[in-house]
Design an enzyme around this catalytic site. Structure first.
Site, short mmCIF file in Angstrom:
data_model
loop_
_atom_site.label_atom_id
_atom_site.label_comp_id
_atom_site.label_asym_id
_atom_site.label_seq_id
_atom_site.Cartn_x
_atom_site.Cartn_y
_atom_site.Cartn_z
N THR A 193 0.83 -1.21 0.00
CA THR A 193 0.00 0.00 0.00
C THR A 193 0.86 1.25 0.00
OG1 THR A 193 -1.85 -1.06 1.09
CG2 THR A 193 -1.58 1.29 1.51
N VAL A 222 -12.76 -5.54 1.82
CA VAL A 222 -12.15 -4.20 1.83
C VAL A 222 -11.34 -4.06 3.11
CG1 VAL A 222 -12.60 -1.73 1.88
CG2 VAL A 222 -14.02 -3.19 0.45
N GLY A 245 -0.76 -2.21 6.38
CA GLY A 245 -0.64 -3.41 7.20
C GLY A 245 -1.84 -4.31 7.01
N1 ASP Z 1 -3.80 -2.32 4.53
C1 ASP Z 1 -4.04 -2.90 3.25
C2 ASP Z 1 -5.26 -3.78 3.32
O1 ASP Z 1 -5.46 -4.45 4.31
C3 ASP Z 1 -2.91 -3.73 2.77
C4 ASP Z 1 -1.60 -3.00 2.71
O2 ASP Z 1 -1.29 -2.20 3.59
O3 ASP Z 1 -0.84 -3.26 1.75
O4 ASP Z 1 -5.97 -3.85 2.34
#
Ligand code: ASP
Length: 358
Positions: A193, A222, A245
């Site tokens: 992300t 989501v 995360g």
């Molecule tokens: N936080 C994002 C999710 O759970 C994933 C990420 O941080 O890459 O969709």
């Protein structure tokens, strides 16, 4: 007497509290946290990540240095990372169980807490810009799926074909996850992300986050990234936060809002703390920095207690640009008007102190 005054001035100037002005602007970015192994990363790969992080950081910094808005700075930084195939946002997003790329993003303005978010979008090149259009050109905060795409078209966004987002590395991760019955964390080892937070010279804060979610997600899953209060939050009275995360845990803790709420409470008490004898102590700049870091670390510890992991970036009205993560690494960068400018990947690589000198 003159000599004495000059000496006193010299001593004062060399004290950190007088060395420099507080940052007039600051920015922090991330490209995901995770179990990153320095040995598994080739110098070429590392250089590629660092180059894209630096490009994103520079784009945001330039806007802030020229007196532009925090909002514009974070959008510029996030768009660069969305367009890079290295990060799990926009081009290069992870695949869903059904073999699609579904994008989530959110953005928030610390001036008035106006916010916009989208989830499950498949056709928009830069979801962060769509989230911002929801913020500025609709009466809503959160649009999902087909409706969000219809809204995008009505506002002039181009419809991108699925091939634009798809990359071989992410497809391979999905195939491995299915074949070996692995979890998203087993195949990705990191959350890719992207996010940015900024303080501008007018004293305004902004935060934004954009993601493809987690490999193999299904049933319209989501995560926290598009949820205001979980993955993104900005309030001029406290701070601006963007998270990365294991989204389910970040939602349950309400990470971004929780950090801002705790900082707002500390600020309402004028940062006062008490020594062991119970006497009130007015903290200096370094102690304030420690307090901001402690608050971010405490909220991340809360995530860890529940079983989650990841990280956050935050900036404050005082100009702190801070990271906190409980993974071995986080793609990250920060810059301030006080001369900080660095990108880092693994834990403990920062060179600069994040203490605003005031
Ligand atoms: N936080 C994002 C999710 O759970 C994933 C990420 O941080 O890459 O969709």
């Amino acid at each position: 007497m003159k000599k004495l005054l000059a000496l006193m001035a010299l001593v004062l100037m060399s004290h950190p509290a007088f060395a420099e002005e507080a940052p007039k602007w600051s920015i922090a970015i991330h490209g995901g946290a995770g179990t990153l192994d320095p040995k598994a990363m080739t110098p070429e790969k590392r250089a590629a990540y660092e180059a894209d992080l630096q490009r994103a950081l520079d784009a945001g910094s330039k806007i802030l240095a020229e007196g532009g808005a925090a909002m514009d700075a974070i959008k510029a930084a996030i768009v660069i990372m969305e367009d890079s195939p290295l990060f799990n946002a926009g081009k290069g997003a992870v695949f869903t169980w059904d073999g699609t790329n579904e994008l989530d993003a959110s953005i928030m303005d610390g001036r008035d807490r106006s916010a916009g978010a989208v989830a499950g979008v498949k056709t928009v090149k830069n979801p962060i810009l769509l989230a911002d259009t929801v913020r500025t050109q609709s009466e809503h905060v959160f649009l999902v799926g087909k409706g969000a795409e219809e809204f995008a078209v009505s506002k002039g966004f181009a419809v991108m074909p699925p091939e634009y987002f798809a990359t071989p590395a992410r497809l391979e991760a999905l195939e491995r996850l299915k074949a070996e019955k692995l979890s998203a964390l087993d195949v990705d080892h990191k959350f890719g992300t992207v996010g940015a937070v900024a303080l501008d010279q007018q004293g305004n804060l902004a935060a934004g986050t954009s993601t493809g979610g987690m490999t193999g997600k299904r049933w319209g899953r989501v995560g926290d990234a598009p949820m205001i209060g979980a993955g993104t939050y900005a309030d001029n009275r406290s701070c601006a936060v963007s998270a990365t995360g294991w989204g389910e845990y970040f939602i349950r803790v309400g990470v971004a809002h929780e950090i801002c709420a705790r900082l707002k409470a500390v600020r309402a008490l004028n940062w006062l703390s008490f020594d062991t004898k119970g006497a009130a102590v007015t903290p200096d700049a370094e102690e304030k920095t420690a307090t901001v870091q402690e608050i971010a670390d405490a909220v991340m510890a809360d995530v860890a207690d529940l079983g989650g992991d990841g990280g956050v970036i935050l900036v404050t009205p005082e100009g702190h640009a801070i990271f906190s993560f409980n993974t071995t690494g986080m793609y990250r960068g920060r810059a301030t008007s006080a001369g900080v400018n660095e990108v880092a990947i693994f834990g403990g690589e920062e060179k600069a102190s994040s203490t605003p000198d005031h």
